[in-house]
Design a protein around this motif. Structure first.
Motif, PDB file in Angstrom:
ATOM      1  N   ASP A  79       0.847  -1.198   0.000  1.00 41.31           N
ATOM      2  CA  ASP A  79       0.000   0.000   0.000  1.00 41.31           C
ATOM      3  C   ASP A  79       0.884   1.250   0.000  1.00 41.31           C
ATOM      4  O   ASP A  79       0.502   2.292  -0.505  1.00 41.31           O
ATOM      5  CB  ASP A  79      -0.890   0.047   1.263  1.00 41.31           C
ATOM      6  N   TYR A 316      -6.546   0.951   8.541  1.00 40.64           N
ATOM      7  CA  TYR A 316      -5.518   0.572   7.564  1.00 40.64           C
ATOM      8  C   TYR A 316      -4.189   1.199   7.981  1.00 40.64           C
ATOM      9  O   TYR A 316      -4.160   2.383   8.330  1.00 40.64           O
ATOM     10  CB  TYR A 316      -5.894   1.068   6.167  1.00 40.64           C
ATOM     11  N   ARG A 319      -3.386   4.540   6.642  1.00 45.34           N
ATOM     12  CA  ARG A 319      -4.193   5.682   7.101  1.00 45.34           C
ATOM     13  C   ARG A 319      -4.702   5.392   8.511  1.00 45.34           C
ATOM     14  O   ARG A 319      -5.902   5.179   8.726  1.00 45.34           O
ATOM     15  CB  ARG A 319      -5.374   5.858   6.140  1.00 45.34           C
ATOM     16  N   ILE A 324     -11.835   2.074  10.460  1.00 45.51           N
ATOM     17  CA  ILE A 324     -12.707   1.393   9.494  1.00 45.51           C
ATOM     18  C   ILE A 324     -13.729   0.559  10.273  1.00 45.51           C
ATOM     19  O   ILE A 324     -14.915   0.608  10.015  1.00 45.51           O
ATOM     20  CB  ILE A 324     -11.897   0.485   8.531  1.00 45.51           C
ATOM     21  N   SER A 344     -21.281   2.217  -0.388  1.00 41.57           N
ATOM     22  CA  SER A 344     -19.892   2.210  -0.839  1.00 41.57           C
ATOM     23  C   SER A 344     -18.991   2.813   0.242  1.00 41.57           C
ATOM     24  O   SER A 344     -19.333   3.818   0.851  1.00 41.57           O
ATOM     25  CB  SER A 344     -19.798   3.039  -2.119  1.00 41.57           C
ATOM     26  N   GLY A 345     -17.862   2.153   0.487  1.00 41.49           N
ATOM     27  CA  GLY A 345     -16.909   2.662   1.479  1.00 41.49           C
ATOM     28  C   GLY A 345     -17.247   2.247   2.900  1.00 41.49           C
ATOM     29  O   GLY A 345     -16.592   2.673   3.848  1.00 41.49           O
ATOM     30  N   SER A 346     -18.280   1.384   3.074  1.00 44.64           N
ATOM     31  CA  SER A 346     -18.666   1.013   4.439  1.00 44.64           C
ATOM     32  C   SER A 346     -17.737  -0.051   5.027  1.00 44.64           C
ATOM     33  O   SER A 346     -17.783  -0.315   6.225  1.00 44.64           O
ATOM     34  CB  SER A 346     -20.114   0.519   4.464  1.00 44.64           C
ATOM     35  N   GLY A 347     -16.900  -0.686   4.176  1.00 42.24           N
ATOM     36  CA  GLY A 347     -15.918  -1.644   4.700  1.00 42.24           C
ATOM     37  C   GLY A 347     -16.146  -3.088   4.262  1.00 42.24           C
ATOM     38  O   GLY A 347     -15.563  -3.997   4.855  1.00 42.24           O
ATOM     39  N   LYS A 348     -16.943  -3.290   3.228  1.00 41.29           N
ATOM     40  CA  LYS A 348     -17.259  -4.671   2.815  1.00 41.29           C
ATOM     41  C   LYS A 348     -16.001  -5.414   2.328  1.00 41.29           C
ATOM     42  O   LYS A 348     -15.736  -6.542   2.743  1.00 41.29           O
ATOM     43  CB  LYS A 348     -18.332  -4.654   1.700  1.00 41.29           C
ATOM     44  N   SER A 349     -15.246  -4.755   1.452  1.00 42.31           N
ATOM     45  CA  SER A 349     -14.037  -5.423   0.937  1.00 42.31           C
ATOM     46  C   SER A 349     -13.011  -5.611   2.054  1.00 42.31           C
ATOM     47  O   SER A 349     -12.213  -6.560   2.023  1.00 42.31           O
ATOM     48  CB  SER A 349     -13.398  -4.603  -0.175  1.00 42.31           C
ATOM     49  N   THR A 350     -13.044  -4.739   3.045  1.00 42.30           N
ATOM     50  CA  THR A 350     -12.094  -4.858   4.158  1.00 42.30           C
ATOM     51  C   THR A 350     -12.370  -6.146   4.940  1.00 42.30           C
ATOM     52  O   THR A 350     -11.431  -6.792   5.434  1.00 42.30           O
ATOM     53  CB  THR A 350     -12.205  -3.613   5.068  1.00 42.30           C
ATOM     54  N   TYR A 359      -4.385  -8.191   6.476  1.00 40.15           N
ATOM     55  CA  TYR A 359      -4.089  -7.245   7.552  1.00 40.15           C
ATOM     56  C   TYR A 359      -4.542  -7.895   8.847  1.00 40.15           C
ATOM     57  O   TYR A 359      -5.388  -8.784   8.830  1.00 40.15           O
ATOM     58  CB  TYR A 359      -4.877  -5.938   7.374  1.00 40.15           C
TER      59      TYR A 359
HETATM   60  N1  LIG Z   1      -5.456  -0.153   1.421  1.00 37.49           N
HETATM   61  C1  LIG Z   1      -6.128   0.832   1.999  1.00 37.49           C
HETATM   62  N2  LIG Z   1      -5.488   1.756   2.747  1.00 37.49           N
HETATM   63  C2  LIG Z   1      -6.173   2.748   3.358  1.00 37.49           C
HETATM   64  N3  LIG Z   1      -7.506   2.893   3.309  1.00 37.49           N
HETATM   65  C3  LIG Z   1      -8.212   2.002   2.574  1.00 37.49           C
HETATM   66  C4  LIG Z   1      -7.569   0.937   1.882  1.00 37.49           C
HETATM   67  N4  LIG Z   1      -8.515   0.209   1.250  1.00 37.49           N
HETATM   68  C5  LIG Z   1      -9.690   0.798   1.524  1.00 37.49           C
HETATM   69  N5  LIG Z   1      -9.523   1.864   2.325  1.00 37.49           N
HETATM   70  C6  LIG Z   1     -10.588   2.719   2.902  1.00 37.49           C
HETATM   71  O1  LIG Z   1     -11.364   1.883   3.742  1.00 37.49           O
HETATM   72  C7  LIG Z   1     -12.739   2.214   3.654  1.00 37.49           C
HETATM   73  C8  LIG Z   1     -13.567   0.946   3.383  1.00 37.49           C
HETATM   74  O2  LIG Z   1     -13.197   0.475   2.110  1.00 37.49           O
HETATM   75  P1  LIG Z   1     -13.806  -0.853   1.472  1.00 37.49           P
HETATM   76  O3  LIG Z   1     -13.097  -1.073   0.167  1.00 37.49           O
HETATM   77  O4  LIG Z   1     -13.744  -1.938   2.473  1.00 37.49           O
HETATM   78  O5  LIG Z   1     -15.323  -0.415   1.232  1.00 37.49           O
HETATM   79  P2  LIG Z   1     -16.471  -1.185   0.443  1.00 37.49           P
HETATM   80  O6  LIG Z   1     -17.646  -1.200   1.351  1.00 37.49           O
HETATM   81  O7  LIG Z   1     -15.982  -2.499  -0.051  1.00 37.49           O
HETATM   82  O8  LIG Z   1     -16.718  -0.184  -0.762  1.00 37.49           O
HETATM   83  P3  LIG Z   1     -17.250  -0.502  -2.262  1.00 37.49           P
HETATM   84  O9  LIG Z   1     -18.651  -1.022  -2.141  1.00 37.49           O
HETATM   85  O10 LIG Z   1     -17.234   0.848  -2.890  1.00 37.49           O
HETATM   86  O11 LIG Z   1     -16.308  -1.458  -2.881  1.00 37.49           O
HETATM   87  C9  LIG Z   1     -12.852   3.272   2.587  1.00 37.49           C
HETATM   88  O12 LIG Z   1     -13.020   4.517   3.216  1.00 37.49           O
HETATM   89  C10 LIG Z   1     -11.531   3.240   1.853  1.00 37.49           C
HETATM   90  O13 LIG Z   1     -11.157   4.523   1.428  1.00 37.49           O
END
Ligand SMILES: Nc1ncnc2c1ncn2[C@@H]1O[C@H](COP(=O)(O)OP(=O)(O)OP(=O)(O)O)[C@@H](O)[C@H]1O
Length: 553
Positions: A79, A316, A319, A324, A344-350, A359
């Motif tokens: 990252d 993360y 940041r 998150i 979007s951005g709620s943290g699903k992919s996290t 992580y």
């Molecule tokens: N590698 C990273 N380093 C720092 N911040 C990150 C990183 N990846 C994602 N984020 C932040 O973490 C937050 C959650 O991101 P995430 O990708 O989990 O959201 P999401 O719910 O999957 O969004 P989407 O539906 O748009 O894919 C976002 O605010 C994003 O900016």
């Protein structure tokens, strides 16, 4: 190094025998000298061969160790580190260091040996003259140290700037479609040119330093020869030296002068190598922030694949100031399908990244069959998890190789196995429509295939892996009706009998899931099946549905 000595002796034999009766001594000395020349030539040939091969071996090993060290680093490292910089270290820094410690070292050793033996021989031939001549060495050494330090600093800066230029080129070439779509070719060319121009400025500084240093050492060499001629001439006049001795001495002095030139070039190359090497060691010695291949494995027979997040807090590393997850809890029973929905951005992919242990959470636990995943071997853990992302990345090799990538040992996968999973993934028809079938090359990141085709190959790849747990990220972009149906059917087959967490964007997926978890700003705010959640009068899920943000397939 004995050649000048023999040459001096030959001259003396000729000069001290005015009668001309010296043919036998001359023959002996010339034979001895030709033997010396022959040995020298053979030794030189062996030296060049050994240095070339060992140089390449060192560069290869450095590259392999560096690549292995890079691939073992935790995801957070990537990252923060730019790909172009890593590529530059792998290609340019290793070559610079390799050259510096082999060819250059060999030349340096040779020059060092020549200089020290030459100086010894100068003392042997005429200690008086040698002491006089060597008084020029200390000032040259001081100059060399200052020059070396400056060059080392400059090389580090040059390699860093070169890495920035490589980074820019790599990113823009890799994303040429975006650059083209925005018509930014000229802007990018200008940006790149300004970066390489800066490298040129540094190269000019290096050239000035190099020119000054080489000029100074060259001048010193010539002054040495001149002073030998002057002082030697005086010594010969007072009969303290023969003409042969003066000739030998002159040749040794000339060699020493040449060797000092060689040593200065060795020194500057060594400093450049050390400048590049500092950056390499940093990376070679870096310990990954997360363990790579150590820890427990669970019993395969009793393995269920139940997942649970308990009071997880996470930010993360890139940041750390943005939380998150704060007190995130979610239970995914074995063999069930859980749909994760949320803005979007709620943290699903996290959630997916944490399950794959890309992580570690700051606090709280993520467990698999009741065991904290931090105790488990990450390689084993990932071998139990299959993923299909929204936009699957393929490698630039054939379709068959991309599918086989899912297996633990891709080389052991048979064509029948590949065809079987491709069939289940509804991919056979389009693969067969290509003239080269399964051997069709997919291009870098799979650019030669459509989104739906890439997804079905990724599904086939996951099927071959046959994992107990599946983490799916549904595509948000709507495929055409036929593709949509084929991908959905393939996904349904893939999900059978596994623990599934799916980041859902399609109404049909959500409706069919055993449980829907609604994520908002890092917390599960609602949980239940589709009908239960829809029944809540003021529920967030109900509002999300009303916004119609889901693809209604
Ligand atoms: N590698 C990273 N380093 C720092 N911040 C990150 C990183 N990846 C994602 N984020 C932040 O973490 C937050 C959650 O991101 P995430 O990708 O989990 O959201 P999401 O719910 O999957 O969004 P989407 O539906 O748009 O894919 C976002 O605010 C994003 O900016």
């Amino acid at each position: 190094m004995s050649a000048p000595f023999f040459l001096g002796r030959i001259i003396d034999v000729i000069y001290t025998n005015p009668t001309g009766d010296y043919s036998s001594s001359l023959t002996r000395l010339c034979l001895a000298l030709s033997g010396v020349f022959l040995c020298g030539a053979a030794a030189n040939a062996v030296r060049v061969y050994l240095m070339q091969t060992s140089g390449q071996r060192i560069v290869n090993r450095l590259r392999a160790s560096l690549f292995s060290s890079v691939l073992r680093q935790e995801v957070a490292f990537f990252d923060k580190t730019r790909t172009g910089e890593l590529i530059n270290r792998l290609s340019s820094d290793t070559a610079l260091l390799g050259r510096s410690v082999t060819e250059n070292l060999s030349d340096g050793l040779r020059a060092g040996a020549q200089a020290s033996v030459g100086i010894g021989m100068m003392f042997f031939v005429s200690p008086h003259l040698a002491t006089f001549v060597l008084s020029v060495v200390p000032p040259i050494s001081i100059l060399a140290v200052i020059y070396g330090r400056y060059l080392r600093k400059l090389t580090k800066l040059t390699q860093d700037s070169l890495a920035q230029a490589t980074q820019l080129a790599e990113e823009r070439i890799g994303n040429i479609r975006t650059v083209r779509a925005f018509g930014k070719e000229m802007t990018e060319i200008e940006k790149y040119t300004s970066k390489v121009d800066f490298v040129m400025q540094l190269a000019r500084k290096e050239a000035i330093a190099r020119a000054g240093f080489f000029g100074a050492t060259g001048l010193s060499g010539n002054l040495i020869v001149l002073s030998v001629l002057y002082k030697g001439g005086l010594l010969m006049g007072s009969a303290h030296m023969t003409v042969g001795e003066l000739s030998s001495f002159l040749m040794y002095a000339f060699w020493v002068g040449l060797s000092i030139g060689g040593l200065s070039s060795f020194y500057s190359e060594l400093m450049k190598g050390l400048g590049a090497g500092g950056r390499l060691w940093e990376l070679l010695e870096r310990k990954p922030g997360l363990p790579f291949d150590e820890g427990l494995t669970l019993n395969e027979k009793s393995f269920q694949g139940a997942l649970e997040f308990k009071n997880v807090h996470f930010t993360y590393p890139a940041r750390p100031e943005v939380p998150i997850f704060q007190d995130f809890s979610l239970s995914i029973p074995s063999g069930s399908v859980t749909a994760l929905v949320g803005p979007s951005g709620s943290g699903k992919s996290t959630v997916v990244s944490l399950l794959l242990r890309l992580y570690d959470p700051l606090s709280g636990t993520i467990s698999l069959d009741g065991r904290d995943i931090r105790q488990l071997n990450p390689v084993w853990l990932r071998s139990k998890i299959g993923t299909v992302s929204q936009e699957p990345i393929l490698f630039s090799c054939s379709i068959a190789e991309n599918i086989a990538y899912g297996a633990e040992d891709p080389s052991a996968v048979t064509a029948e196995q590949v065809e079987k999973v491709a069939e289940v993934a509804n991919a056979t028809a389009f693969i067969r429509s290509f003239p080269q079938g399964f051997s069709t090359m997919v291009g870098e990141k799979g650019v030669l295939l459509s989104g739906g085709q890439k997804q079905r190959i990724a599904i086939a790849r996951a099927l071959l892996k046959n994992p107990k747990i599946l983490l799916l990220d549904e595509a948000t972009s709507a495929l055409d009706a036929e593709n949509e149906y084929l991908v959905q059917e393939a996904l349904d087959r893939l999900m059978e009998g596994r623990t599934v967490l799916i980041i859902a964007h399609r109404l049909s997926t959500i409706k069919n899931a055993n449980m829907v978890a609604v994520l908002d700003r890092g917390k599960i705010i609602e949980c239940g099946n589709h009908d239960e959640l829809l029944a809540k009068p003021d529920g967030i899920y109900r509002k999300l549905m009303n916004k119609q943000s889901f693809v209604s397939a």
